[in-house]
Scaffold this motif. Structure first.
Motif, mmCIF file in Angstrom:
data_model
loop_
_atom_site.group_PDB
_atom_site.id
_atom_site.type_symbol
_atom_site.label_atom_id
_atom_site.label_comp_id
_atom_site.label_asym_id
_atom_site.label_seq_id
_atom_site.Cartn_x
_atom_site.Cartn_y
_atom_site.Cartn_z
ATOM 1 N N SER A 110 70.013 7.595 79.467
ATOM 2 C CA SER A 110 70.176 6.537 79.987
ATOM 3 C C SER A 110 71.786 6.379 80.155
ATOM 4 O O SER A 110 72.294 5.701 81.188
ATOM 5 N N ARG A 111 72.625 6.833 79.238
ATOM 6 C CA ARG A 111 73.998 6.941 79.565
ATOM 7 C C ARG A 111 74.357 7.877 80.828
ATOM 8 O O ARG A 111 75.229 7.297 81.619
ATOM 9 N N LEU A 112 73.381 8.705 80.882
ATOM 10 C CA LEU A 112 73.917 9.738 82.166
ATOM 11 C C LEU A 112 73.418 9.075 83.318
ATOM 12 O O LEU A 112 74.230 9.107 84.444
ATOM 13 N N ARG A 113 72.303 8.290 83.410
ATOM 14 C CA ARG A 113 71.885 7.606 84.499
ATOM 15 C C ARG A 113 72.921 6.533 84.893
ATOM 16 O O ARG A 113 73.355 6.515 86.173
ATOM 17 N N ASP A 114 73.311 5.754 83.976
ATOM 18 C CA ASP A 114 74.356 4.920 84.182
ATOM 19 C C ASP A 114 75.543 5.408 84.796
ATOM 20 O O ASP A 114 76.276 4.747 85.606
ATOM 21 N N LEU A 115 76.127 6.462 84.246
ATOM 22 C CA LEU A 115 77.181 7.108 84.488
ATOM 23 C C LEU A 115 77.284 7.541 85.751
ATOM 24 O O LEU A 115 77.900 7.514 86.805
ATOM 25 N N GLU A 116 76.166 8.274 86.404
ATOM 26 C CA GLU A 116 75.895 8.638 87.752
ATOM 27 C C GLU A 116 75.992 7.490 88.727
ATOM 28 O O GLU A 116 76.520 7.725 89.899
ATOM 29 N N LYS A 118 77.625 4.552 88.348
ATOM 30 C CA LYS A 118 78.348 3.967 88.486
ATOM 31 C C LYS A 118 79.519 4.869 89.238
ATOM 32 O O LYS A 118 80.345 4.497 90.282
ATOM 33 N N ALA A 119 79.426 6.173 88.921
ATOM 34 C CA ALA A 119 80.305 7.099 89.640
ATOM 35 C C ALA A 119 79.916 7.004 91.310
ATOM 36 O O ALA A 119 80.884 7.099 92.066
ATOM 37 N N ALA A 120 78.724 6.859 91.363
ATOM 38 C CA ALA A 120 78.300 7.008 93.139
ATOM 39 C C ALA A 120 78.984 5.639 93.531
ATOM 40 O O ALA A 120 79.396 5.622 94.953
ATOM 41 N N ALA A 121 78.783 4.588 92.971
ATOM 42 C CA ALA A 121 79.422 3.334 93.561
ATOM 43 C C ALA A 121 81.020 3.616 93.771
ATOM 44 O O ALA A 121 81.341 2.910 94.673
ATOM 45 N N LEU A 122 81.579 4.272 92.961
ATOM 46 C CA LEU A 122 83.211 4.325 93.008
ATOM 47 C C LEU A 122 83.459 5.037 94.290
ATOM 48 O O LEU A 122 84.393 5.055 94.705
ATOM 49 N N ARG A 123 82.568 5.806 94.668
ATOM 50 C CA ARG A 123 83.183 7.045 95.547
ATOM 51 C C ARG A 123 83.497 6.207 96.929
ATOM 52 O O ARG A 123 84.499 6.632 97.566
ATOM 53 N N ILE A 138 84.097 13.607 99.219
ATOM 54 C CA ILE A 138 83.794 12.617 98.168
ATOM 55 C C ILE A 138 82.424 11.939 98.515
ATOM 56 O O ILE A 138 81.866 11.481 97.447
ATOM 57 N N ALA A 139 82.364 11.587 99.738
ATOM 58 C CA ALA A 139 81.301 11.098 100.082
ATOM 59 C C ALA A 139 80.009 11.741 99.757
ATOM 60 O O ALA A 139 78.970 11.390 99.261
ATOM 61 N N SER A 140 80.081 13.311 99.894
ATOM 62 C CA SER A 140 78.987 14.059 99.611
ATOM 63 C C SER A 140 78.738 13.983 98.200
ATOM 64 O O SER A 140 77.550 14.097 97.768
ATOM 65 N N ILE A 141 79.899 13.917 97.282
ATOM 66 C CA ILE A 141 79.626 14.048 95.900
ATOM 67 C C ILE A 141 79.132 12.613 95.458
ATOM 68 O O ILE A 141 78.176 12.644 94.546
ATOM 69 N N GLY A 142 79.381 11.640 96.080
ATOM 70 C CA GLY A 142 78.696 10.258 95.814
ATOM 71 C C GLY A 142 77.415 10.471 96.092
ATOM 72 O O GLY A 142 76.448 9.586 95.226
ATOM 73 N N ALA A 143 76.786 10.908 97.112
ATOM 74 C CA ALA A 143 75.595 10.912 97.480
ATOM 75 C C ALA A 143 74.667 11.781 96.489
ATOM 76 O O ALA A 143 73.587 11.168 96.084
ATOM 77 N N CYS A 144 75.379 12.661 95.896
ATOM 78 C CA CYS A 144 74.708 13.614 94.896
ATOM 79 C C CYS A 144 74.401 13.083 93.728
ATOM 80 O O CYS A 144 73.207 13.049 93.004
ATOM 81 N N GLU A 145 75.539 12.135 93.449
ATOM 82 C CA GLU A 145 75.562 11.468 92.238
ATOM 83 C C GLU A 145 74.367 10.390 92.196
ATOM 84 O O GLU A 145 73.907 10.115 91.052
ATOM 85 N N ALA A 146 74.340 9.675 93.248
ATOM 86 C CA ALA A 146 73.370 8.633 93.487
ATOM 87 C C ALA A 146 71.974 9.308 93.385
ATOM 88 O O ALA A 146 70.926 8.547 92.740
ATOM 89 N N ALA A 147 71.704 10.456 93.942
ATOM 90 C CA ALA A 147 70.477 10.940 93.889
ATOM 91 C C ALA A 147 70.092 11.539 92.286
ATOM 92 O O ALA A 147 68.832 11.351 91.869
ATOM 93 N N HIS A 148 71.044 11.856 91.644
ATOM 94 C CA HIS A 148 71.052 12.264 90.390
ATOM 95 C C HIS A 148 70.636 11.074 89.496
ATOM 96 O O HIS A 148 69.527 11.052 88.591
ATOM 97 N N ALA A 149 71.042 9.726 89.733
ATOM 98 C CA ALA A 149 70.618 8.412 89.079
ATOM 99 C C ALA A 149 69.036 8.238 89.160
ATOM 100 O O ALA A 149 68.564 7.991 88.316
ATOM 101 N N ALA A 150 68.711 8.641 90.542
ATOM 102 C CA ALA A 150 67.325 8.330 90.475
ATOM 103 C C ALA A 150 66.378 9.509 90.075
ATOM 104 O O ALA A 150 65.422 9.272 89.887
#
Length: 156
Positions: A110-116, A118-123, A138-150
């Motif tokens: 749950s913490r990882l999902r939340d971390l991912e 928030k990180a995606a939103a920050l990018r 940075i945009a590509s990293i954010g897209a990957c983090e958003a995919a991780h969260a899901a």
């Protein structure tokens, strides 16, 4: 024509320049430690953030969460790419205690999902004022983090 008089300040400045030219020492050299640009500081912060995220993934993997290896590896790929844009001396991440209980693993997921998330939103906020190549990274990293969260599993 009236003779032009130089001010004392102009005379002193001219004399100092002449002395410098004669001595061969030239202007003072900039310090060896140049200050980082805002982009470099951002990249260093991103690398440190990614290393903390990798450490969290690694602690869950060590506790049996082998499903998380691809997620961690993608974060490591991000760090490798970010390091190409800046010279960073990094210290190894602090060792995290290995969680062993299922409840702890679920809380950490749950913490990882939340971390991912928030990180995606920050990018998107980090894109302003950086070079186009870094903005794309940075945009590509954010897209990957958003995919991780899901895509993160609900349990290990």
């Amino acid at each position: 024509m009236r003779p032009r008089h130089l001010s004392r300040r102009a005379l002193l400045a001219g004399g100092a320049a002449a002395l410098t030219a004669c001595s061969g020492s030239g202007p003072p050299q900039p310090s060896a430690q140049a200050t980082d640009t805002p982009e470099t500081l951002l990249l260093k912060d991103l690398i440190a953030e990614k290393e903390r995220t990798i450490a969290l993934y690694s602690s869950l993997i060590a506790a049996g969460g082998r499903k998380l290896i691809p997620f961690r590896d993608r974060h490591q790929a991000h760090v490798n790419e970010l390091r190409k844009h800046v010279t960073v001396t990094s210290s190894p991440p602090a060792a995290s205690p290995s969680p062993s209980a299922t409840a702890t693993a679920t809380a950490s997921l749950s913490r990882l999902r939340d971390l991912e998330r928030k990180a995606a939103a920050l990018r998107t906020r980090q894109l302003a004022g950086v070079s186009p190549g870094v903005a794309q990274l940075i945009a590509s990293i954010g897209a990957c983090e958003a995919a991780h969260a899901a895509a993160l599993p609900r349990s290990l």
